[in-house]
Write an enzyme that holds these catalytic residues in place. Sequence first.
Site, short mmCIF file in Angstrom:
data_model
loop_
_atom_site.label_atom_id
_atom_site.label_comp_id
_atom_site.label_asym_id
_atom_site.label_seq_id
_atom_site.Cartn_x
_atom_site.Cartn_y
_atom_site.Cartn_z
N CYS A 1 0.95 -1.27 -0.11
CA CYS A 1 -0.09 0.06 0.15
C CYS A 1 0.80 1.16 0.07
O CYS A 1 1.69 1.54 1.04
CB CYS A 1 -0.86 0.06 1.22
SG CYS A 1 -1.93 1.56 1.50
N TYR B 1 -5.51 4.82 -8.91
CA TYR B 1 -6.77 4.14 -8.68
C TYR B 1 -7.88 4.39 -9.45
O TYR B 1 -8.69 3.65 -10.02
CB TYR B 1 -6.93 4.15 -7.01
CG TYR B 1 -5.90 3.58 -6.22
CD1 TYR B 1 -6.13 2.29 -6.01
CD2 TYR B 1 -4.64 4.37 -5.98
CE1 TYR B 1 -4.90 1.53 -5.06
CE2 TYR B 1 -3.74 3.59 -5.27
CZ TYR B 1 -3.72 2.28 -4.89
OH TYR B 1 -2.95 1.57 -4.10
#
Length: 329
Positions: A63, A195
């Site tokens: 992440c 994203y």
Amino acid sequence: MGLLVDGQWHDTWYDTESTGGAFKRSAAQFRNWITPGGDAGPSGDAGFAAASGRYHLYVSQACPWAHRTLIFRELKGLGEHISVSVVHPDMMDQGWTFETNGHGATGDTLYGFSHASQIYTKADPHYSGRVTVPILWDKERETIVSNESSEIIRMFNSAFDDITGNAEDFWPEPMRDAIEEVNARIYSTLNNGVYKCGFATSQEAYDAAVLPLFETLDWLEERLSSRRYLMGDRVTEADWRLFTTLIRFDPVYHLHFKCNRKRLTDYPNLWAYTRELYQWPGVARTVNMEHIVRHYHYSHDSINPHRIIPINPQLDYWEPHRRDQRTAA
């Protein structure tokens, strides 16, 4: 990436039907601050005083948001003061897990939980929301301090200075307005922009995200042609917030998220800049490329249903960057 509803797990992906195919990120809900004396910060409650050994960090090394916190833990000499647990890279129908079969996963070294969702329900048995990392945990009060990475790195930047003796400041007050302006563009179009591209479920949503993304990369390439770092001759939080996206760009985002007009290596200034930050003392050991590549390609079955892990380019992050020969603006 499921979520908890009143403390109960639901395997539910992001709702893109109601947004015309666009990905919308949920806001973090735990927004307390660690401060030197335990006073309240800009949001949340008081009572979280800086102390060695009191706090624990839950992260995924895949992440980019969690990666920010690992970098600041290194930069600010907090390794012996803030302990860490690393989730497994495979995020399946139960979300982040504490399995320990390789890839740098450590398990939950505090409670021995099997899933990250249990950390959230320990803090709040009726929690409703996404189960995200990083999670900054208070061992003393047994609750979540914060799950907002941008605020955790600012806590790490200054709250523990009296304990560590490390007063290096990546959020200098005279530069804050200028840093915020740069952060805002990079977050919207690049950090989160990848994203928006990768999780788009309509052509219109993808097109609306991918063009601003490459406009920002072009802007950054030009900006770094006349200065060593984003804000001039001094590294700031803006650089580290950008770095965690850049280090993932060619191995993941270019292919997996369809951000493929150019590669990072097609931008000479950005590629050299990324190598310099990677080579910064302590930073390389926060980068687990096996974990990164495995997570994205194995976990996102809507993008890669057969879970094939690509061979990927061979990139030399230790190649001399020669950014030290540049005169900063």
